[in-house]
Design a protein around this motif. Structure first.
Motif, short mmCIF file in Angstrom:
data_model
loop_
_atom_site.label_atom_id
_atom_site.label_comp_id
_atom_site.label_asym_id
_atom_site.label_seq_id
_atom_site.Cartn_x
_atom_site.Cartn_y
_atom_site.Cartn_z
N GLY A 298 0.89 -1.20 0.03
CA GLY A 298 0.02 0.17 -0.02
C GLY A 298 0.78 1.29 0.08
N THR A 299 2.19 1.24 0.71
CA THR A 299 2.91 2.45 0.79
C THR A 299 4.16 2.00 0.53
OG1 THR A 299 3.50 1.97 3.04
CG2 THR A 299 1.46 3.44 2.43
N ARG A 300 5.11 2.92 0.17
CA ARG A 300 6.63 2.62 -0.13
C ARG A 300 7.27 1.82 1.11
NH1 ARG A 300 8.24 8.88 -1.60
NH2 ARG A 300 6.48 9.11 -3.19
N VAL B 154 10.55 0.47 -7.28
CA VAL B 154 9.09 0.03 -7.25
C VAL B 154 8.27 1.11 -7.03
CG1 VAL B 154 7.37 -1.28 -6.33
CG2 VAL B 154 9.69 -2.51 -6.42
N ARG B 155 8.49 2.18 -6.22
CA ARG B 155 7.70 3.23 -5.88
C ARG B 155 7.66 4.27 -7.21
NH1 ARG B 155 9.58 8.77 -4.90
NH2 ARG B 155 11.69 8.66 -4.19
N LYS B 156 8.56 4.25 -7.86
CA LYS B 156 8.72 5.12 -9.00
C LYS B 156 8.30 4.41 -10.16
CE LYS B 156 12.98 7.53 -7.24
NZ LYS B 156 14.35 7.99 -7.24
N GLY B 157 7.74 3.41 -10.18
CA GLY B 157 7.34 2.58 -11.39
C GLY B 157 8.21 1.90 -12.24
N HIS B 158 9.37 1.78 -11.75
CA HIS B 158 10.66 0.99 -12.57
C HIS B 158 10.44 -0.30 -12.57
CE1 HIS B 158 12.94 5.15 -12.08
NE2 HIS B 158 11.86 5.33 -12.73
N GLY B 159 9.53 -0.77 -11.54
CA GLY B 159 9.86 -2.34 -11.60
C GLY B 159 10.93 -2.87 -10.93
N TRP C 74 3.12 -13.66 -6.63
CA TRP C 74 2.01 -12.64 -6.57
C TRP C 74 2.61 -11.59 -6.32
CZ3 TRP C 74 1.11 -9.98 -2.31
CH2 TRP C 74 1.23 -10.59 -1.29
N TYR C 75 3.73 -11.45 -5.09
CA TYR C 75 4.15 -10.16 -4.67
C TYR C 75 4.99 -9.53 -5.62
CZ TYR C 75 6.07 -7.04 -0.94
OH TYR C 75 6.53 -5.97 -0.32
N ILE C 76 5.82 -10.59 -6.33
CA ILE C 76 6.99 -9.85 -7.38
C ILE C 76 6.02 -9.37 -8.48
CG2 ILE C 76 8.43 -10.78 -9.14
CD1 ILE C 76 9.42 -12.98 -7.16
N LYS C 77 4.89 -10.12 -8.97
CA LYS C 77 4.14 -9.35 -9.85
C LYS C 77 3.48 -8.14 -9.57
CE LYS C 77 2.82 -13.79 -12.43
NZ LYS C 77 1.97 -14.84 -12.52
N SER C 78 3.04 -8.03 -8.30
CA SER C 78 2.52 -6.83 -7.71
C SER C 78 3.57 -5.64 -7.81
CB SER C 78 2.21 -6.98 -6.21
OG SER C 78 1.32 -5.81 -5.87
N CYS C 79 4.70 -5.81 -7.55
CA CYS C 79 5.88 -4.99 -7.58
C CYS C 79 5.93 -4.34 -9.00
CB CYS C 79 7.29 -5.24 -7.16
SG CYS C 79 7.43 -5.80 -5.27
N ASN C 80 5.89 -5.29 -9.94
CA ASN C 80 6.04 -4.93 -11.50
C ASN C 80 4.79 -4.11 -11.87
OD1 ASN C 80 8.63 -5.81 -11.65
ND2 ASN C 80 8.04 -7.82 -11.99
N LYS C 81 3.82 -4.13 -11.37
CA LYS C 81 2.46 -3.26 -11.75
C LYS C 81 2.66 -1.87 -11.37
CE LYS C 81 -0.51 -7.45 -12.06
NZ LYS C 81 -1.81 -8.23 -11.60
N TYR D 166 3.40 3.98 -9.18
CA TYR D 166 3.68 5.00 -7.91
C TYR D 166 3.10 4.50 -6.70
CZ TYR D 166 3.20 9.22 -4.87
OH TYR D 166 3.49 10.10 -3.85
N LEU D 167 3.97 4.83 -5.40
CA LEU D 167 3.68 4.60 -4.26
C LEU D 167 3.77 5.98 -3.34
CD1 LEU D 167 5.22 1.04 -3.73
CD2 LEU D 167 2.85 1.47 -3.50
N PHE D 168 2.87 5.64 -2.46
CA PHE D 168 2.50 6.84 -1.56
C PHE D 168 3.47 6.56 -0.33
CE2 PHE D 168 -0.36 9.33 1.11
CZ PHE D 168 -0.40 10.71 0.47
N PRO D 169 4.10 7.62 0.34
CA PRO D 169 5.08 7.23 1.28
C PRO D 169 4.18 7.16 2.77
CG PRO D 169 5.08 9.58 0.92
CD PRO D 169 4.28 9.01 -0.05
N ARG D 170 4.51 6.14 3.57
CA ARG D 170 3.51 5.88 4.57
C ARG D 170 3.48 7.22 5.58
NH1 ARG D 170 5.62 0.86 8.32
NH2 ARG D 170 5.13 -0.31 6.29
N ALA D 171 4.61 7.81 5.80
CA ALA D 171 4.32 8.93 6.48
C ALA D 171 3.06 10.03 6.06
CB ALA D 171 5.78 9.70 6.63
N HIS D 172 3.04 10.05 5.01
CA HIS D 172 1.95 10.87 4.39
C HIS D 172 0.39 10.23 4.76
CE1 HIS D 172 4.72 13.31 2.34
NE2 HIS D 172 4.00 14.00 1.69
N ALA D 173 0.62 8.87 4.58
CA ALA D 173 -0.71 8.21 4.75
C ALA D 173 -1.11 8.17 6.21
CB ALA D 173 -0.54 6.77 4.35
#
Length: 274
Positions: free
Chosen positions: A126-128, A152-157, A174-181, A184-191
């Motif tokens: 859910g977050t970086r 991953v958080r920048k969308g580079h896979g 499933w986790y590896i595939k999720s990373c590649n999809k 952009y990931l939101f920082p947890r501190a913001h969340a």
């Protein structure tokens, strides 16, 4: 720009209503929001049910959570997510907020994993910080975990090397595939920050409804011109029907409709208290 960007401190000063709403709630109720802690079961229930508000979903157009008017968790996308996930802990609200702000994190990714039973909400990204923490728990060193998280958080896979390292540590496919999809990931501190302000607002909504609605309509209603129409329950329903029949609502009209939904809820709570 890149010759200079290392020399500057960049401040993202965003325009949020929450601090103003909380300040006004403090002034009206005398209850200091700084002393409210996120451990109230009745407040938590608002993110999965309407019962604590004393109303039923039928009273508010079928919405089955009590978060209308709560920033981050009151829009249609967030409401649908809450109705699906029925969170029961503050940490899950933080995860949901991250999912709401990310790109290619919920639709076509975590949502499918949860619906299929492949993974639970707490397991999904859910977050970086979720990525780095997960990798540290699977014996990656901090430098590698950080570099993978950044990619991953920048969308580079994931690179082939990183994918192989994750497979060697029995990280599920499933986790590896999720990373590649992920785009952009939101920082947890913001969340955490956004979720905590939402929680504080929900606390006032539950325990000080009159003050909550007064402040909400003063801040939100004024912005979209709906403040004058909320006192008449019949007129509120009429305006809602008009908007819901219309196709292609403008941003202002969508904001007006959101305010009217909160007005309908206010009238429903008043009727139930009589």
């Amino acid at each position: 720009y890149h010759e200079l960007d290392g020399m500057f401190l960049k401040l993202d000063i965003l325009g949020h209503d929450d601090p103003l709403i909380l300040k006004k709630m403090y002034e009206l109720t005398g209850v200091d929001y700084a002393k409210i802690t996120p451990d109230d079961d009745k407040v938590m229930s608002l993110f999965s049910d309407t019962a604590a508000l004393g109303i039923s979903p039928e009273d508010i157009g079928g919405v089955s959570v009590g978060t209308l008017g709560i920033s981050e968790f009151g829009n249609s996308c967030a409401v649908k997510m809450l109705e699906m996930l029925r969170p029961s802990a503050f940490s899950q609200l933080v995860k949901i907020d991250g999912l709401l702000h990310g790109t290619d994190v919920w639709e076509g990714n975590a949502k499918e994993l949860i619906e299929s039973g492949t993974a639970g909400l707490d397991e999904c990204i859910g977050t970086r910080d979720d990525v780095m923490q997960y990798l540290l728990e699977h014996d990656f060193d901090r430098d590698a975990a950080f570099r993978i998280m950044e990619a991953v958080r920048k969308g580079h896979g994931l690179s082939i090397v990183w994918t192989s390292a994750m497979e060697e540590r029995n990280i599920p496919d499933w986790y590896i595939k999720s990373c590649n999809k992920i785009g952009y990931l939101f920082p947890r501190a913001h969340a955490v920050s956004y979720t905590y302000m939402a929680w504080l607002t929900a606390w006032y909504k539950l325990y000080y409804p009159e003050e909550f609605y007064k402040v909400y309509f003063e801040v939100k209603g004024k912005a979209c011109g709906e403040k004058k129409d909320i006192s008449d329950a019949g007129l509120v329903e009429e305006r809602i029907r008009e908007y819901e029949k219309k196709e292609g609502l403008s941003a202002t009209e969508r904001n007006s409709l959101a305010v009217l939904y909160v007005a309908r809820e206010m009238h429903a709570r008043r009727r139930c208290l009589l």
